[in-house]
Structure formats: C-alpha cells, structure tokens
Design an enzyme around this catalytic site. Structure first.
Site, PDB file in Angstrom:
ATOM      1  N   CYS A 175       0.822  -1.213   0.000  1.00 30.55           N
ATOM      2  CA  CYS A 175       0.000   0.000   0.000  1.00 30.55           C
ATOM      3  C   CYS A 175       0.859   1.268   0.000  1.00 30.55           C
ATOM      4  O   CYS A 175       1.217   1.777   1.065  1.00 30.55           O
ATOM      5  CB  CYS A 175      -0.946  -0.001   1.199  1.00 30.55           C
ATOM      6  SG  CYS A 175      -2.058   1.407   1.234  1.00 30.55           S
ATOM      7  N   CYS A 178      -0.619   4.297   1.760  1.00 28.05           N
ATOM      8  CA  CYS A 178      -0.522   4.285   3.226  1.00 28.05           C
ATOM      9  C   CYS A 178       0.905   4.623   3.671  1.00 28.05           C
ATOM     10  O   CYS A 178       1.109   5.360   4.627  1.00 28.05           O
ATOM     11  CB  CYS A 178      -0.834   2.915   3.794  1.00 28.05           C
ATOM     12  SG  CYS A 178      -2.341   2.177   3.212  1.00 28.05           S
ATOM     13  N   ASP A 179       1.871   4.020   3.004  1.00 34.16           N
ATOM     14  CA  ASP A 179       3.215   3.979   3.569  1.00 34.16           C
ATOM     15  C   ASP A 179       4.268   4.829   2.859  1.00 34.16           C
ATOM     16  O   ASP A 179       5.393   4.937   3.352  1.00 34.16           O
ATOM     17  CB  ASP A 179       3.704   2.514   3.581  1.00 34.16           C
ATOM     18  CG  ASP A 179       2.743   1.608   4.349  1.00 34.16           C
ATOM     19  OD1 ASP A 179       2.009   2.136   5.195  1.00 34.16           O
ATOM     20  OD2 ASP A 179       2.725   0.405   4.089  1.00 34.16           O
TER      21      ASP A 179
END
Ligand code: NDP
Length: 478
Positions: A175, A178-179
């Site tokens: 992801c 997200c990261d």
C-alpha cells in the site's frame, strides 16, 4: 402511494414475469427451499445482505434500498475497496478528477441517505445450504439473509519468496498510499508491470529518492496514459526481465533484494529500503467455495447475461466475478445489475414491500453494536504520561489516508469496550506525531504497539479480525 412503494411495485411486476420463466425452469423444489414460513421465529433477518463495500457493493446497496428492501452492507477488511488505495481517479464517469477515498465516501453517503446500514465487520462463514442463508461475522454474530450480493472484490497477491513474510511491515508492503511517506529520501523498488505498479511508483515519487519498477517480462502491461505519466517522473526507472528471488534485511528492516535477470540468467543483489508489491489480485471467494460455482482461478461464475450465481438468491458483482475488465465503473454496473436480479428474486418468492415490512421486528439491528471513543494522542508528553500510568497499553499508529487504518478503527473501538479497565487503548495519528513515529520506528500502518509497564513488548501490522486481535490481547493479561 409513496415513491418507495411505487418503485417497488414497478420492479415487482416488471421483473417478476421475466424471472418467473427462469424460476419455473430451475426446479419445483426451489419453492420448497425458499419457503417464507422458514422466516418464522428467526432473528437477525436481513432482506438484502451485501458483502463488501467497494463500488460494486455500494452501487448495489443504493439500488436495493431505493427499491424498498432493507439493506445491510458488511464493509469488510478494506472499507471502500481497492479505490481507496489509489490517489486520483480520472475515469469515473461524471467526475473529471476525484480522490478514490472521496469517491467512496460519496457513494457511502448516498447509499446511507436511502437507509442502507453499513457494518464494520466481515463475513467469516457462509452456509448456503439453508434458507434464509446463514452468514457469520467475525464477532460471532450470525445473520439470516434472505438474499446475498457477494461484492468481496479481490486481494493483492504476494510473491511467496524468502524474506517476504519476515519483513512484512518492515519494508515490504502493498500500500503505497498508506506507507509512501515513511520512505522519504530512501531507495525503493516496486514489483509488477500493471497499472497498480505504475500507480504505486507515482505515489512514491513524491517521497522516495529513487524508485525502480521491476517487471518480469520485457514490457509493462499498464495503460499508455500511465506509462506516459511514468516517463515524465525523473526519479522513476523501469527495469525489464527482472524477478525478485529473495528479500533480505538486518532483522529489523529490509536492506536488500536478490534480483534474477531472466534474459542474462544472472543474479544480482541491490541495496534498497522498501519493497512495494503490485502483482495483481486473487478473488475473495474462499467462504463460498463448494457452495456456488467458481472457475479454476476462484472467480465466481455468473449465469447468462446476469449477475446471478449458481445459487438462487445469491448474486455477485465486481472483481470477484470479473477477471477481464476489473474497472470501478464496471463493478458499479455489476452491482446495479445484481441489485435488480436480487429484487426480482425477492419479488418472485413473494417478498414484496408489505411482506418486507412485517419482517422488521425480527431484522438485525447493527446500531446495537457497542463502540467507545478512544483517547487520541496529541504529543509525546501525553503519550509518556499515559504509558506510565497504565499497566498494559495498546497504541494504534494510523494515518488519515490509510484505508486499512480506517478499517481497523471500528474493530479497535469495539475491543476497547471489551477490554475496558484491563487495557488502555490509544490512537496515534502518524501525520501529527513524527517524534513518536521515530521513537517506535513505525514504517508501516496500521501498526499496533503493545506496551507493558511503559515498555514495548510486541507489535502487529495491518488488518486483523476482531477475534484474532482479542486473542492476541488476552495474552498480555496473563
Ligand atoms: P495486473 O494483473 O494488471 O498486473 C499485475 C502485474 O504483476 C503484471 O505485470 C504481472 O506480470 C505482474 N506479476 C504477477 N505475478 C508476478 C510475480 N510473481 N512476480 C513478478 N511480477 C508478477 O494487476 P493490477 O493490480 O496492476 O491491475 C488490476 C486491474 O486494475 C487492471 O485492470 C488495471 O488496469 C486496473 N487498475 C487501474 C488503475 C487506474 O486506472 N488508475 C490503477 C490500478 C489498477 P505479467 O505481465 O508478466 O503477467
């Protein structure tokens, strides 16, 4: 007659005739199986249960609710589905450019305005051999569904190579949205050759020092628009005929990978700090295996030109039954077709608007689930005071743009009610608490850190169902 009733009556008569032909064809025993008296004395009834909340599930719910059938959507592990993992969408009809998250929030708000109820839980078991169908949630609740629309989508694939599980959450992730921000100034690789790989690389390009896309073939299959976009970004490089064979690290974090060149047949080691996987998806159909027809890859087989499955009263929509188009707009269209198929099924067995109303007292009411508000950490001082005051603490390191974090919050809230007075639950927004992110070396979210007597004892990353997390937390109370 109100609008809802007119809509339902129209659908009832318009579709019942067409469906009648099929229904009679199917078998006479169907009418015995779908006997309305089976609903007597049953609790937790759900006229339309939609499993999954991506474009397919949301669009389906909008239609069944508007027609007049009470509809519950199980949000699943990734509320809003895969679109919440991309940034901007430019190919949703009617929207020039919209954030995936915004689009999905809009869809949910629209469905909610027609009375759809969304539950932050997922189906862990389904029994289609009885009617009403039994569907068990991760918290043990058993729903009795008159109909089901399976809109479970597909899950990202993994490589299954050494080091992948060991460094999952410690440099290996699927992801980027997200990261990506945890890879500021670092060198990373993206594995895959499709639109997702291109999308991940683009997300990362704003943060990472360099991004190398490793493609196993001699070309990418991403769209021309995506490839043109990639070509304009200076810190993205594409390498072909490359297969990653091993992920290495210092036990704490990834620091290198072994790359095999399938043209030159040589292996090389490359120092990197992040591995982003974008190698396609598997359909989420496991709980239906053996109960409805699936193809050899696990995709749900649809009948004729409809969204109906091999089980009457169960429809499917979206990526779990579409290995070809896999587009949000197509999934939404599937959802609408599935809703109409399900409405026609309900009408055909005699569940019209008046009958549906009679079921209300025995219907499942999700508002009875208990959630409590969790303390939100504003700074390191507050965190330090809190951790020294409580014997056992669990901190949820999350991000506001991270879909799995969003998915875990209701689970976390429900567990905080279950463990009240035993474990202190707090949430830490990683976008506002850089010092805590550094101190606890958080490199993937959601990240759940357990502290005992002020010291970290264990942590877990990513999605977890409620029972699994509850069992994990119990171990700290011994
Ligand atoms: P795809 O299935 O399209 O691509 C998967 C890629 O991963 C392929 O290049 C495949 O290689 C590669 N791959 C598979 N297994 C391995 C492995 N073990 N090792 C190395 N490489 C591997 O999946 P995507 O998730 O990219 O896209 C799915 C769908 O979603 C597509 O229809 C896509 O267009 C759509 N999408 C659209 C977006 C947008 O419009 N913004 C964004 C993201 C996705 P090979 O080619 O050799 O098979």
């Amino acid at each position: 007659m109100n609008n809802k009733k007119i809509a339902l009556t129209t659908v009832f008569f318009a579709i019942a005739f067409g469906f009648f032909t099929y229904f009679v064809k199917c078998s006479n025993s169907s009418s015995a199986f779908y006997n309305l008296s089976n609903l007597n004395n049953k609790k937790n009834l759900v006229p339309v249960l939609i499993i999954g909340s991506g474009p397919a599930g949301n669009a389906a719910s909008l239609y069944t609710a508007r027609i007049g059938y009470d509809t519950i959507v199980l949000k699943g592990d990734l509320p809003g589905g895969q679109l919440t993992q991309t940034s901007y969408i430019e190919n949703w009809p009617g929207e020039k450019k919209i954030l995936g998250n915004t689009l999905m929030n809009n869809l949910e708000a629209q469905a909610t305005s027609f009375g759809v109820k969304f539950i932050s839980d997922k189906a862990v078991k389904a029994d289609l051999a009885v009617w009403p169908f039994k569907v068990e949630l991760s918290d043990g609740t058993v729903l009795n569904a008159l109909t089901i629309i399976i809109a479970t989508g597909a899950t990202p694939k993994i490589l299954k190579i050494p080091g992948e599980q060991e460094y999952w959450g410690k440099g290996v992730t699927t992801c980027a949205i997200c990261d990506a921000r945890f890879y500021q100034g670092r060198d990373v690789v993206v594995i895959g050759g499709g639109d997702s790989a291109a999308e991940e690389a683009i997300q990362l390009s704003a943060y990472a020092n360099s991004i190398e896309i490793l493609v196993r073939k001699d070309k990418m299959r991403a769209s021309k628009a995506m490839l043109d976009h990639l070509a304009k970004i200076p810190n993205i490089k594409i390498s072909y005929n490359k297969e990653v064979k091993k992920i290495k690290g210092d036990n704490k974090h990834v620091n290198a990978i072994e790359i095999y060149d399938n043209k030159t047949k040589t292996t090389q080691e490359k120092s990197i700090e992040g591995v982003f996987l974008a190698i396609g998806h598997e359909p989420n159909t496991t709980i239906f295996k053996g109960q409805i027809d699936l193809d050899s890859n696990g995709y749900i087989v649809l009948r004729d030109r409809s969204q109906t499955t091999s089980m009457l009263g169960v429809a499917a929509a979206g990526d779990n039954s579409d290995n070809k188009y896999r587009q949000a707009g197509v999934a939404a269209g599937d959802g609408i077709k599935a809703a109409l198929d399900i409405a026609s099924f309900l009408a055909s067995i005699g569940v019209d608007f008046d009958f549906a109303k009679k079921l209300k007292p025995d219907q499942y009411d999700p508002s009875k689930k208990t959630n409590i508000e969790i303390e939100s950490i504003k700074n390191k001082f507050q965190f330090d005071v809190m951790k020294n005051k409580n014997k056992v603490v669990i901190a949820d390191f999350y991000g506001t743009f991270c879909p799995p974090c969003k998915a875990m919050l209701p689970v976390f809230e429900q567990l905080s009610a279950q463990f009240v007075d035993k474990i202190k639950f707090v949430k830490v927004n990683t976008e506002e608490n850089d010092d805590l992110v550094m101190e606890y070396r958080v490199s993937r979210i959601p990240c759940f850190v357990v502290l005992k007597d002020g010291k970290e004892v264990e942590r877990k990353y990513g999605l977890m169902d409620k029972t699994k997390m509850a069992n994990w937390l119990e171990t700290f109370l011994k």
